[in-house]
Design a protein around this motif. Structure first.
Motif, PDB file in Angstrom:
ATOM      1  N   TRP A 249       6.247   5.927 -14.700  1.00 15.18           N
ATOM      2  CA  TRP A 249       5.370   7.087 -14.546  1.00 15.18           C
ATOM      3  C   TRP A 249       6.244   8.284 -14.194  1.00 15.18           C
ATOM      4  O   TRP A 249       6.929   8.282 -13.167  1.00 15.18           O
ATOM      5  CB  TRP A 249       4.329   6.844 -13.457  1.00 15.18           C
ATOM      6  N   LEU A 250       6.212   9.312 -15.021  1.00 14.72           N
ATOM      7  CA  LEU A 250       6.979  10.529 -14.786  1.00 14.72           C
ATOM      8  C   LEU A 250       6.175  11.449 -13.857  1.00 14.72           C
ATOM      9  O   LEU A 250       5.011  11.179 -13.582  1.00 14.72           O
ATOM     10  CB  LEU A 250       7.278  11.199 -16.120  1.00 14.72           C
ATOM     11  N   PRO A 251       6.793  12.517 -13.380  1.00 14.81           N
ATOM     12  CA  PRO A 251       6.139  13.319 -12.335  1.00 14.81           C
ATOM     13  C   PRO A 251       4.687  13.705 -12.641  1.00 14.81           C
ATOM     14  O   PRO A 251       3.819  13.575 -11.780  1.00 14.81           O
ATOM     15  CB  PRO A 251       7.039  14.559 -12.261  1.00 14.81           C
ATOM     16  N   LEU A 252       4.431  14.168 -13.842  1.00  9.97           N
ATOM     17  CA  LEU A 252       3.078  14.622 -14.151  1.00  9.97           C
ATOM     18  C   LEU A 252       2.089  13.461 -14.184  1.00  9.97           C
ATOM     19  O   LEU A 252       0.981  13.552 -13.653  1.00  9.97           O
ATOM     20  CB  LEU A 252       3.089  15.332 -15.514  1.00  9.97           C
ATOM     21  N   GLY A 253       2.492  12.380 -14.831  1.00  8.84           N
ATOM     22  CA  GLY A 253       1.620  11.206 -14.896  1.00  8.84           C
ATOM     23  C   GLY A 253       1.355  10.650 -13.516  1.00  8.84           C
ATOM     24  O   GLY A 253       0.235  10.244 -13.196  1.00  8.84           O
ATOM     25  N   LEU A 254       2.375  10.657 -12.700  1.00  8.78           N
ATOM     26  CA  LEU A 254       2.223  10.126 -11.345  1.00  8.78           C
ATOM     27  C   LEU A 254       1.224  10.946 -10.541  1.00  8.78           C
ATOM     28  O   LEU A 254       0.444  10.404  -9.769  1.00  8.78           O
ATOM     29  CB  LEU A 254       3.580  10.100 -10.642  1.00  8.78           C
ATOM     30  N   ARG A 255       1.238  12.252 -10.746  1.00  5.89           N
ATOM     31  CA  ARG A 255       0.258  13.096 -10.043  1.00  5.89           C
ATOM     32  C   ARG A 255      -1.168  12.676 -10.389  1.00  5.89           C
ATOM     33  O   ARG A 255      -2.038  12.629  -9.527  1.00  5.89           O
ATOM     34  CB  ARG A 255       0.455  14.573 -10.403  1.00  5.89           C
ATOM     35  N   VAL A 256      -1.396  12.383 -11.677  1.00  7.82           N
ATOM     36  CA  VAL A 256      -2.735  11.968 -12.095  1.00  7.82           C
ATOM     37  C   VAL A 256      -3.075  10.616 -11.471  1.00  7.82           C
ATOM     38  O   VAL A 256      -4.168  10.410 -10.948  1.00  7.82           O
ATOM     39  CB  VAL A 256      -2.830  11.894 -13.631  1.00  7.82           C
ATOM     40  N   LEU A 257      -2.110   9.710 -11.546  1.00  6.13           N
ATOM     41  CA  LEU A 257      -2.323   8.389 -10.956  1.00  6.13           C
ATOM     42  C   LEU A 257      -2.687   8.501  -9.477  1.00  6.13           C
ATOM     43  O   LEU A 257      -3.564   7.817  -8.972  1.00  6.13           O
ATOM     44  CB  LEU A 257      -1.054   7.554 -11.144  1.00  6.13           C
ATOM     45  N   ARG A 258      -1.990   9.388  -8.789  1.00  6.17           N
ATOM     46  CA  ARG A 258      -2.255   9.588  -7.357  1.00  6.17           C
ATOM     47  C   ARG A 258      -3.643  10.163  -7.119  1.00  6.17           C
ATOM     48  O   ARG A 258      -4.266   9.900  -6.085  1.00  6.17           O
ATOM     49  CB  ARG A 258      -1.204  10.520  -6.749  1.00  6.17           C
ATOM     50  N   LYS A 259      -4.108  10.991  -8.050  1.00  4.75           N
ATOM     51  CA  LYS A 259      -5.454  11.555  -7.920  1.00  4.75           C
ATOM     52  C   LYS A 259      -6.494  10.430  -7.958  1.00  4.75           C
ATOM     53  O   LYS A 259      -7.412  10.396  -7.147  1.00  4.75           O
ATOM     54  CB  LYS A 259      -5.740  12.540  -9.070  1.00  4.75           C
ATOM     55  N   VAL A 260      -6.339   9.549  -8.930  1.00  9.68           N
ATOM     56  CA  VAL A 260      -7.270   8.430  -9.051  1.00  9.68           C
ATOM     57  C   VAL A 260      -7.196   7.582  -7.791  1.00  9.68           C
ATOM     58  O   VAL A 260      -8.212   7.217  -7.189  1.00  9.68           O
ATOM     59  CB  VAL A 260      -6.945   7.576 -10.285  1.00  9.68           C
ATOM     60  N   GLU A 261      -5.983   7.284  -7.393  1.00  7.19           N
ATOM     61  CA  GLU A 261      -5.760   6.478  -6.194  1.00  7.19           C
ATOM     62  C   GLU A 261      -6.458   7.090  -4.979  1.00  7.19           C
ATOM     63  O   GLU A 261      -7.109   6.375  -4.216  1.00  7.19           O
ATOM     64  CB  GLU A 261      -4.252   6.473  -5.907  1.00  7.19           C
ATOM     65  N   ALA A 262      -6.347   8.401  -4.841  1.00  4.09           N
ATOM     66  CA  ALA A 262      -6.914   9.069  -3.667  1.00  4.09           C
ATOM     67  C   ALA A 262      -8.437   8.945  -3.660  1.00  4.09           C
ATOM     68  O   ALA A 262      -9.051   8.708  -2.618  1.00  4.09           O
ATOM     69  CB  ALA A 262      -6.498  10.541  -3.644  1.00  4.09           C
ATOM     70  N   ILE A 263      -9.033   9.106  -4.828  1.00  7.55           N
ATOM     71  CA  ILE A 263     -10.490   8.981  -4.923  1.00  7.55           C
ATOM     72  C   ILE A 263     -10.909   7.562  -4.568  1.00  7.55           C
ATOM     73  O   ILE A 263     -11.838   7.345  -3.778  1.00  7.55           O
ATOM     74  CB  ILE A 263     -10.967   9.363  -6.341  1.00  7.55           C
ATOM     75  N   VAL A 264     -10.208   6.604  -5.133  1.00  7.50           N
ATOM     76  CA  VAL A 264     -10.531   5.209  -4.867  1.00  7.50           C
ATOM     77  C   VAL A 264     -10.374   4.908  -3.378  1.00  7.50           C
ATOM     78  O   VAL A 264     -11.242   4.292  -2.749  1.00  7.50           O
ATOM     79  CB  VAL A 264      -9.625   4.280  -5.699  1.00  7.50           C
ATOM     80  N   ARG A 265      -9.295   5.369  -2.808  1.00 10.18           N
ATOM     81  CA  ARG A 265      -9.013   5.093  -1.399  1.00 10.18           C
ATOM     82  C   ARG A 265     -10.086   5.693  -0.505  1.00 10.18           C
ATOM     83  O   ARG A 265     -10.597   5.025   0.400  1.00 10.18           O
ATOM     84  CB  ARG A 265      -7.624   5.657  -1.052  1.00 10.18           C
ATOM     85  N   GLN A 266     -10.448   6.934  -0.781  1.00 10.66           N
ATOM     86  CA  GLN A 266     -11.487   7.599   0.019  1.00 10.66           C
ATOM     87  C   GLN A 266     -12.792   6.836  -0.029  1.00 10.66           C
ATOM     88  O   GLN A 266     -13.438   6.609   0.993  1.00 10.66           O
ATOM     89  CB  GLN A 266     -11.747   9.000  -0.542  1.00 10.66           C
ATOM     90  N   GLU A 267     -13.190   6.446  -1.216  1.00 15.57           N
ATOM     91  CA  GLU A 267     -14.492   5.785  -1.341  1.00 15.57           C
ATOM     92  C   GLU A 267     -14.455   4.372  -0.757  1.00 15.57           C
ATOM     93  O   GLU A 267     -15.457   3.894  -0.242  1.00 15.57           O
ATOM     94  CB  GLU A 267     -14.944   5.757  -2.806  1.00 15.57           C
ATOM     95  N   MET A 268     -13.322   3.731  -0.843  1.00 15.28           N
ATOM     96  CA  MET A 268     -13.202   2.411  -0.214  1.00 15.28           C
ATOM     97  C   MET A 268     -13.282   2.550   1.302  1.00 15.28           C
ATOM     98  O   MET A 268     -13.978   1.780   1.976  1.00 15.28           O
ATOM     99  CB  MET A 268     -11.868   1.759  -0.588  1.00 15.28           C
ATOM    100  N   ASP A 269     -12.567   3.530   1.825  1.00 11.28           N
ATOM    101  CA  ASP A 269     -12.605   3.751   3.269  1.00 11.28           C
ATOM    102  C   ASP A 269     -14.029   4.087   3.719  1.00 11.28           C
ATOM    103  O   ASP A 269     -14.520   3.568   4.716  1.00 11.28           O
ATOM    104  CB  ASP A 269     -11.642   4.877   3.663  1.00 11.28           C
ATOM    105  N   ASN A 270     -14.691   4.974   2.955  1.00 12.45           N
ATOM    106  CA  ASN A 270     -16.064   5.350   3.290  1.00 12.45           C
ATOM    107  C   ASN A 270     -16.996   4.150   3.269  1.00 12.45           C
ATOM    108  O   ASN A 270     -17.980   4.105   3.989  1.00 12.45           O
ATOM    109  CB  ASN A 270     -16.596   6.403   2.304  1.00 12.45           C
ATOM    110  N   ALA A 271     -16.699   3.199   2.391  1.00 12.31           N
ATOM    111  CA  ALA A 271     -17.561   2.027   2.264  1.00 12.31           C
ATOM    112  C   ALA A 271     -17.217   0.979   3.322  1.00 12.31           C
ATOM    113  O   ALA A 271     -17.774  -0.117   3.316  1.00 12.31           O
ATOM    114  CB  ALA A 271     -17.428   1.436   0.866  1.00 12.31           C
TER     115      ALA A 271
END
Length: 569
Positions: free
Chosen positions: A42-64
């Motif tokens: 994953w190059l810098p730009l792709g990694l940023r997108v991956l991290r975005k998805v990860e952050a959403i998933v993490r937030q919703e898991m924590d909330n749940a």
RNA sequence: CGGGGUGUAGCGCAGCCUGGUAGCGCAUCGGCUUUGGGAGCCGAGGGCCGGAGGUUCGAAUCCUCUCACCCCGACCA
């Protein structure tokens, strides 16, 4: 971030090996680079997108209410032997030995590891319910990795495991996760559908898959156009049609006819001038080592999952040709139910055929004008086929079923005690009695979401990121980096946007305007802002949505406020 | 796993049939010109032709083996 100081190796030409849109665009936009079959950097730009998805998933898991952990990627084979999966899992499990010749695998999933943790650390019902999740790199040695990130061997996955004292508790945990999943995919800006999924050999438990709708999807999902019934193709059923009274119809005498060299249903139909739907297709399968002859209408597809369920075996397979010939006494292609010694199971639709063609169990011969009961006993019946579009919905009175292509991005599953039993995950309940825990597991293909989002959001010029996943909200094009006035204005706007918390990619490269426009389209940030050239001379900057028709001019002085508003900050 | 295809410069490809020591476009580097949708000219760098073995005076080219990658299939017999 400055384009000039970031590795964003965009490609002008389409990479020849990439077959699907997301794979092509991820390579062209410089998000990823391949290292081997099904493995990517994953190059810098792709990694940023991956991290975005990860952050959403993490937030919703924590909330749940789930707790994040990180388990080892490398797992001892011993643990897998304990659960029985060391033998069951097959070649998808990447196995290796360490220097002491001890067996290990690279984790394709973590039921064993989490179960081991919980059986050691959780002793009392008071510590329940519990739900642990991680975002981890998995490896599954796919038979045929393809479509880039969509179906790689190494991929990033969120997996969660719930532990409850009883099934009622699991139901609550399951619904909580289900709701969290809906929020996750909504926030990612994806059109998706939750469908009922087959539970395979585990039985009793229920399961849902979450599919992103896309024509390039590898899976087929079925949904009702009236009610909320939706299922994957393996699981989907239709309301059975009324069965005609076959005895009342006058059928010519059964007749054996030569069909030399006619191997397929289509060929036999054309040769004998019978419609394919009035030919009975006879398929020989192997179920738990025993042969079974399955009968379907000629135009239908066998659903092997349904067949396995109907036969009460874990799975059915297509036997080797030699073995099949041995069982049936004839090469496949001329099989039929008349006079067969084999166990026969027919699709529930088959009795409706009052006058049909089938194989004669002799190479190059078929029977025509066959009638049930008169010529051959009616076999046992079951739902054995895939549904087709337009069939009536099994749940509601008026709905019709539709078929869509989907990309599976999430799966929730009631595991029950499959692992807690074999691995001994037990606690003491309020009575002081030992109880085996009831588990659920919940997966999301984090990296696959990135590819699925592109499949759903792109045009001829490149990616059109949903806002929540975009690597940057704004691509700020410094049109002429040799024009001090323009540079000064652009740099100032860049600094102000950063200070305001907006994610900006500043294209400060010494490139021609055309190159920057093309790359901006390819990268697909929601907003493109141009500082320089014609509009700059009039004190304006240009703002254009990636999916918008034309650019809007905004006075330089108002640019910051406007952009902060548009970027949703 | 079965079948098919491709490996030659970072990317896309030609050369292979008919052996004589490697070329084109893009990209990269330098120079000049250009500057609102992937610029032009001039010049330069970069390849043990996937790997191993063989045939030959000589192999990218022919033969054998091997590896990697891609496609199709692995339910319609």
């Amino acid at each position: 971030m400055r384009f000039s100081q970031t590795l964003i190796p965009t490609l002008r030409e389409d990479p020849v090996d990439a077959q699907v849109v997301s794979h092509r665009l991820m390579l062209r936009a410089g998000l990823i680079r391949p290292l081997g079959a099904g493995i990517y950097t994953w190059l810098p730009l792709g990694l940023r997108v991956l991290r975005k998805v990860e952050a959403i998933v993490r937030q919703e898991m924590d909330n749940a209410g789930a707790q994040e952990v990180l388990m080892p990627a490398v797992q001892p084979g011993e643990l897998w032997q304990e659960s029985g999966r060391w033998e069951q899992y097959g070649k998808e499990l990447l196995r290796f030995v360490d220097r002491h010749d001890r067996q290990f695998c690279f984790g394709p999933t973590h039921e064993e590891v989490i179960s081991d943790l919980v059986r050691r650390e959780i002793r009392s019902y008071r510590q329940l319910p519990a739900n642990f999740y991680q975002i981890q790199t998995k490896f599954r040695d796919e038979i045929r990795p393809r479509f880039g990130i969509m179906r790689g061997r190494e991929f990033l996955m969120k997996d969660a495991y719930s532990f409850d004292l009883d099934w009622a508790g699991l139901e609550v945990s399951y619904q909580t996760m289900f709701a969290a999943y809906q929020r996750i995919f909504q926030r990612c800006g994806l059109a998706f559908r939750a469908v009922e999924a087959d539970t395979g050999s585990i039985g009793g438990a229920s399961s849902h898959e979450f599919h992103v709708l896309a024509d390039s999807g590898e899976d087929v999902i079925v949904s009702c156009d009236q009610c909320d019934y939706a299922a994957n193709l393996e699981k989907a059923v239709s309301r059975p049609a009324e069965i005609a009274d076959t005895g009342a119809v006058a059928v010519p005498a059964v007749e054996r006819v030569a069909t030399p060299g006619q191997k397929s249903i289509e060929a036999v139909g054309q040769f004998l001038r019978w419609p394919v739907e009035r030919i009975v297709k006879s398929l020989l399968v192997e179920a738990a080592g025993e042969p079974v002859l399955l009968l379907l209408r000629g135009d239908r597809e066998l659903n092997m999952v349904k067949a396995a369920a109907a036969l009460g075996v874990p799975q059915v397979t297509i036997p080797e040709p030699e073995r099949a010939a041995q069982w049936a006494g004839v090469a496949m292609g001329s099989l039929g139910p008349l006079g067969t010694p084999l166990r026969v199971l027919a699709d529930r639709e088959v009795p409706a055929l009052a006058d049909f063609v089938c194989g004669a169990n002799t190479e190059g011969w078929h029977w025509q004008h066959v009638q049930w009961e008169r010529d051959v006993p009616l076999p046992a019946l079951a739902d054995l086929r895939n549904v087709v579009a337009g069939e009536p919905c099994p749940r509601c009175a008026t709905g019709r079923l539709q078929r869509h292509q989907g990309i599976e991005v999430g799966h929730v599953f009631k595991l029950g005690d499959k692992y807690s039993q074999s691995l001994g995950v037990r606690v003491l309940d309020s009575q002081g009695l030992e109880q085996t825990l009831v588990m659920g597991c919940y997966g999301i293909g984090v990296s696959r979401i990135v590819a699925a989002a592109i499949e759903q959001h792109h045009d001829q010029n490149g990616i059109c990121w949903p806002v929540a996943l975009a690597p940057f909200q704004i691509a700020l094009l410094l049109l002429n980096p040799r024009e001090p006035g323009e540079v000064e204005a652009g740099e100032a706007l860049y600094r102000d946007l950063l200070a305001a918390g907006v994610e900006v990619l500043l294209d400060d490269r010494d490139e021609r305007a055309g190159v920057k426009f093309k790359d901006a389209d390819l990268l697909g940030c929601p907003l493109r802002v141009v500082v320089g050239g014609r509009s700059f001379k009039e004190g304006m900057v240009e703002v254009q949505a990636r999916t918008g028709e034309r650019a809007e001019r905004v006075p330089l002085a108002e640019a910051l406020a406007t952009l902060v508003r548009l970027a949703g900050r």
